[in-house]
Design an enzyme around this catalytic site. Structure first.
Site, mmCIF file in Angstrom:
data_model
loop_
_atom_site.group_PDB
_atom_site.id
_atom_site.type_symbol
_atom_site.label_atom_id
_atom_site.label_comp_id
_atom_site.label_asym_id
_atom_site.label_seq_id
_atom_site.Cartn_x
_atom_site.Cartn_y
_atom_site.Cartn_z
ATOM 1 N N LYS A 53 0.951 -1.109 0.013
ATOM 2 C CA LYS A 53 -0.199 0.044 0.139
ATOM 3 C C LYS A 53 0.864 1.098 -0.047
ATOM 4 C CE LYS A 53 -3.857 -2.388 1.944
ATOM 5 N NZ LYS A 53 -4.395 -2.992 3.446
ATOM 6 N N GLN A 97 -5.165 -1.575 9.409
ATOM 7 C CA GLN A 97 -4.576 -2.820 8.820
ATOM 8 C C GLN A 97 -5.391 -3.890 9.607
ATOM 9 O OE1 GLN A 97 -3.543 -3.334 5.763
ATOM 10 N NE2 GLN A 97 -3.968 -5.554 5.899
ATOM 11 N N ASP A 120 -11.311 2.761 3.974
ATOM 12 C CA ASP A 120 -11.773 1.361 3.866
ATOM 13 C C ASP A 120 -13.247 1.392 3.955
ATOM 14 O OD1 ASP A 120 -10.042 -0.982 3.956
ATOM 15 O OD2 ASP A 120 -9.603 -0.730 6.092
HETATM 16 N N1 GUN Z 1 -6.796 -6.917 5.881
HETATM 17 C C1 GUN Z 1 -7.070 -7.727 4.731
HETATM 18 N N2 GUN Z 1 -7.600 -6.760 3.720
HETATM 19 C C2 GUN Z 1 -7.857 -5.446 4.317
HETATM 20 C C3 GUN Z 1 -8.386 -4.430 3.838
HETATM 21 O O1 GUN Z 1 -8.977 -4.412 2.754
HETATM 22 N N3 GUN Z 1 -8.601 -3.320 4.636
HETATM 23 C C4 GUN Z 1 -7.806 -3.465 5.878
HETATM 24 N N4 GUN Z 1 -7.962 -2.585 6.840
HETATM 25 N N5 GUN Z 1 -7.364 -4.573 6.251
HETATM 26 C C5 GUN Z 1 -7.170 -5.600 5.694
#
Ligand code: GUN
Length: 284
Positions: A53, A97, A120
């Site tokens: 990311k 995350q 998100d």
């Molecule tokens: N963990 C796995 N996929 C995601 C996601 O799309 N967002 C977040 N915040 N955590 C994740």
């Protein structure tokens, strides 16, 4: 013949659109969007996702902020970091995350994120906007699935769609987005009797169960479009929720794992960060 629905070209398309808007904004106004990713603990899979990311945000010219906390940080410490990011005018998008370590109240943390920065799409306001089909930030993987299907010109309106899984991150928002596109949607979950029988009615089957190899050939209608959201590291390599050997040659189209939905998620995160920036700075 099964068409491979590769994510890269569709993700590049989303990412290039974001990059050109960021470039234009930097030239005109000298400001760019900022994305903050909060990582609590050292889960190896999460470390990889967070690094990806960060790299993706920098590649489109955004500011990227990484906030790392110890695995044994309590809910209060995580809330404090989110509060600081909420107040920081250089941060337009906040992603915590998941999963968070045991002992951290994930819901409290997610709901603490400023709704305008909720890239998100998991906060109550974002979810309410999704339910009501109003403008708002959508969970990245769910919107990535729809953009991937659009990129490959898979028609949605009037089709039977089945979503396996009902998580707030993927299954539930994907079902809602498909419904808003006038698909007829069923959702299968762990308490559904005869799931294969229902899955086999799908023209479009989206599998986000988090169970490696759950979906066998008998779940798939011949020529269906199958989207595999699962990604699992096993002794025999990276596999999805669908037994790939049973989908190839039977489905009409199938997303590879890796390289299908995965690239879309990150591209949509950049898109959401751009949208959040626009709402806070450009339009504000
Ligand atoms: N963990 C796995 N996929 C995601 C996601 O799309 N967002 C977040 N915040 N955590 C994740």
């Amino acid at each position: 013949m099964t068409t491979s629905l590769k994510g890269k070209p569709a993700a590049d398309c989303v990412r290039d659109g974001v990059k050109s808007r960021v470039d234009e904004r930097r030239q005109k106004a000298g400001s760019v969007p900022g994305l903050a990713v909060v990582l609590v603990g050292r889960d190896p899979a999460s470390e990889i996702y967070v690094a990806k990311k960060h790299k993706a945000a920098v590649a489109v010219g955004m500011h990227s902020f990484e906030c790392r906390l110890d695995a044994n940080s309590g809910t209060g410490a995580v809330l404090d970091v989110v509060s600081q990011l909420n107040r920081n005018p250089d941060v337009h998008g906040i992603l915590v995350q998941l999963p968070l370590p045991d002992g951290v109240d994930s819901d409290a943390v997610i709901q603490h994120i400023d709704a305008a920065k909720d890239v998100d799409g998991l906060g109550r306001l974002s979810q309410g906007a999704l339910v009501q089909n109003r403008p708002g930030l959508r969970p990245c993987t769910a919107v990535g699935i729809i953009d991937l299907l659009d990129y490959y010109e898979v028609p949605l309106e009037g089709r039977q769609a089945v979503v396996v899984g009902r998580s707030s991150l993927v299954g539930l928002p994907t079902a809602l987005l498909l419904m808003h596109r006038n698909a007829t949607v069923s959702v299968i979950h762990s308490k559904t009797p005869s799931p294969a029988r229902i899955a086999r009615t799908a023209d479009i089957l989206v599998v986000a169960a988090g169970r490696p190899g759950l979906v066998t050939r008998e779940w798939i209608k011949p020529n269906a479009v199958v989207v595999d959201v699962g990604i699992h590291r096993t002794d025999s390599g990276i596999v999805g929720d669908v037994l790939a050997d049973e989908a190839w040659g039977h489905a009409g189209a199938f997303t590879p794992v890796p390289g299908g939905v995965g690239p879309m998620t990150i591209a949509e995160l950049l898109h959401n960060t751009w949208m959040a920036f626009q709402t806070q700075v450009v339009a504000g």
